[in-house]
Design an enzyme around this catalytic site. Structure first.
Site, short mmCIF file in Angstrom:
data_model
loop_
_atom_site.label_atom_id
_atom_site.label_comp_id
_atom_site.label_asym_id
_atom_site.label_seq_id
_atom_site.Cartn_x
_atom_site.Cartn_y
_atom_site.Cartn_z
N LYS A 144 -69.61 1.19 35.35
CA LYS A 144 -69.02 2.31 36.87
C LYS A 144 -70.21 2.57 37.43
CE LYS A 144 -66.35 5.10 33.76
NZ LYS A 144 -67.19 4.44 32.60
N ARG A 189 -61.66 12.09 34.12
CA ARG A 189 -61.08 10.72 32.77
C ARG A 189 -60.03 11.68 32.17
NH1 ARG A 189 -67.11 10.14 32.24
NH2 ARG A 189 -67.27 8.76 30.55
N ARG A 191 -77.57 -0.77 26.29
CA ARG A 191 -78.05 -0.11 27.39
C ARG A 191 -79.16 1.23 27.47
NH1 ARG A 191 -74.02 3.48 30.52
NH2 ARG A 191 -73.12 4.57 28.29
N ARG A 210 -78.96 7.03 24.55
CA ARG A 210 -78.02 7.59 24.54
C ARG A 210 -77.50 7.89 24.05
NH1 ARG A 210 -74.29 6.97 29.80
NH2 ARG A 210 -72.91 8.72 28.63
N ARG A 234 -65.50 7.00 21.55
CA ARG A 234 -65.34 6.70 22.41
C ARG A 234 -64.51 5.84 23.38
NH1 ARG A 234 -71.23 6.08 25.20
NH2 ARG A 234 -69.91 6.72 27.20
P1 ADP Z 1 -70.80 2.67 32.59
O1 ADP Z 1 -71.24 3.52 33.54
O2 ADP Z 1 -69.60 2.82 32.82
O3 ADP Z 1 -70.49 3.66 30.88
P2 ADP Z 1 -73.04 1.51 32.94
O4 ADP Z 1 -73.39 0.88 34.40
O5 ADP Z 1 -73.70 2.04 32.49
O6 ADP Z 1 -71.77 2.09 32.75
O7 ADP Z 1 -73.14 -0.46 32.72
C1 ADP Z 1 -73.02 -0.18 30.63
C2 ADP Z 1 -73.94 -1.49 30.19
O8 ADP Z 1 -73.99 -2.64 30.78
C3 ADP Z 1 -75.41 -1.64 31.45
O9 ADP Z 1 -76.31 -0.92 29.99
C4 ADP Z 1 -75.25 -1.97 32.33
O10 ADP Z 1 -77.08 -2.08 33.17
C5 ADP Z 1 -74.89 -2.85 31.99
N1 ADP Z 1 -73.84 -3.37 32.99
C6 ADP Z 1 -73.62 -3.45 33.96
N2 ADP Z 1 -72.11 -3.99 34.79
C7 ADP Z 1 -73.01 -5.65 34.02
C8 ADP Z 1 -72.34 -6.98 34.27
N3 ADP Z 1 -71.24 -6.98 35.05
N4 ADP Z 1 -72.79 -7.60 33.40
C9 ADP Z 1 -73.25 -7.43 32.13
N5 ADP Z 1 -74.08 -6.33 32.43
C10 ADP Z 1 -73.12 -4.74 32.79
P1 AMP Z 2 -70.73 9.06 31.37
O1 AMP Z 2 -72.26 8.99 31.36
O2 AMP Z 2 -69.88 9.21 32.09
O3 AMP Z 2 -70.37 7.36 30.51
O4 AMP Z 2 -70.30 10.69 30.63
C1 AMP Z 2 -71.19 10.37 28.53
C2 AMP Z 2 -69.51 11.53 28.82
O5 AMP Z 2 -70.06 13.00 29.25
C3 AMP Z 2 -68.63 11.56 28.09
O6 AMP Z 2 -68.82 10.55 26.73
C4 AMP Z 2 -68.08 12.88 28.36
O7 AMP Z 2 -68.26 13.34 26.73
C5 AMP Z 2 -68.90 13.37 29.49
N1 AMP Z 2 -67.96 13.74 30.55
C6 AMP Z 2 -68.99 13.00 31.52
N2 AMP Z 2 -67.77 12.75 32.32
C7 AMP Z 2 -66.64 13.65 31.45
C8 AMP Z 2 -65.39 14.06 32.21
N3 AMP Z 2 -64.97 13.97 33.36
N4 AMP Z 2 -64.60 15.07 31.39
C9 AMP Z 2 -64.15 15.50 30.27
N5 AMP Z 2 -66.24 14.97 29.26
C10 AMP Z 2 -66.95 14.49 30.79
#
Ligand code: ADP
Ligand code: AMP
Length: 214
Positions: free
Chosen positions: A13, A88, A127, A160, A171
């Site tokens: 995302k 969420r 990541r 993280r 999660r």
């Molecule tokens: P989210 O925001 O949904 O938690 P991220 O955008 O941070 O996810 O992506 C999660 C991990 O996967 C990151 O390390 C990112 O660089 C990697 N990633 C994102 N999109 C892809 C893809 N299409 N293929 C492989 N790895 C990806």
């Molecule tokens: P993210 O960076 O989007 O993966 O979010 C990391 C963490 O932040 C999540 O696992 C939740 O603990 C908290 N968080 C982020 N966005 C929300 C939301 N909209 N509602 C509740 N918790 C959130």
């Protein structure tokens, strides 16, 4: 243009939201980034959010909704935004809808980045995040130019706390229970678009662009 990114944690995302924000000149609003910035700065909000985040739980709706509504009321969000990680829960989506409806506005697209759980677990372990500027890398798919250092701001990259394997499964469970119902919610509103998030990230973005142009 007001866009919501849906999908499991690690689905991509944030990666796609940044690309959309760059291409369409709208802010990328990530509640997770806002919480992490607060944790880094030692604010009371950060201290409270961290207790939940470290366990893989959601931060309570009251707290999250307030920071999101304050953020999207800022001047730079006037012409739209891409929300990453919000809503969420159904109550969060309802509050957002109501706040927008009061302004005669609505969400234009909810884009579900679809990735099966098996792929997610692999992605999260690789990541690496920059807690200074919010940039995200992957040790195999998107490595930084210099190992362990952010290309954008030169700060150290970290795994993280909530990307540790023991937290990732929690999660995912929370996602399936509390967030996945939003897919139905936005489908019923006629704004849901699903893209295959297992493709290469450039191909995922091309699919999103096609959706936004249609
Ligand atoms: P989210 O925001 O949904 O938690 P991220 O955008 O941070 O996810 O992506 C999660 C991990 O996967 C990151 O390390 C990112 O660089 C990697 N990633 C994102 N999109 C892809 C893809 N299409 N293929 C492989 N790895 C990806
Ligand atoms: P993210 O960076 O989007 O993966 O979010 C990391 C963490 O932040 C999540 O696992 C939740 O603990 C908290 N968080 C982020 N966005 C929300 C939301 N909209 N509602 C509740 N918790 C959130």
């Amino acid at each position: 243009m007001k866009i919501i990114m849906l999908g499991a944690p690690g689905a991509g995302k944030g990666t796609q939201a940044k690309m959309i924000a760059d291409k369409y000149g709208i802010p990328h609003v990530s509640t997770g980034d806002i919480f992490r910035a607060n944790i880094k700065n030692g604010t009371p909000l950060g201290t409270e959010a961290k207790q939940y985040m470290d366990k893989g739980l959601l931060v309570p709706d009251e707290l999250t909704v307030k920071i999101l509504l304050d953020r999207v009321a800022q001047e730079d969000c006037k012409n739209g935004y891409v929300l990453d990680g919000f809503p969420r829960t159904i109550p969060q989506a309802e509050v957002l809808d109501k706040a927008l409806a009061e302004l005669g506005d609505k969400i234009d697209y909810a884009i579900d980045v679809d990735v099966p759980d098996e792929n997610i677990v692999r992605r999260m372990g690789g990541r690496r995040a920059c807690l200074s500027c919010g940039a995200t890398y992957h040790i195999e798919h998107v490595p930084p130019k210099k190992e362990g250092i952010c290309d954008v701001c030169g700060q150290p990259l970290v795994l993280r706390d909530d990307d540790r394997p023991e937290t990732v499964q929690n999660r995912l469970n929370v996602y399936h229970e509390q967030t996945q119902p939003l897919i139905d919610f936005y489908q019923k509103k006629g704004v849901l678009k699903t893209v295959d998030g297992t493709k290469d990230m450039k191909d995922v973005f091309a699919d999103i662009e096609a959706v936004l142009k249609a």
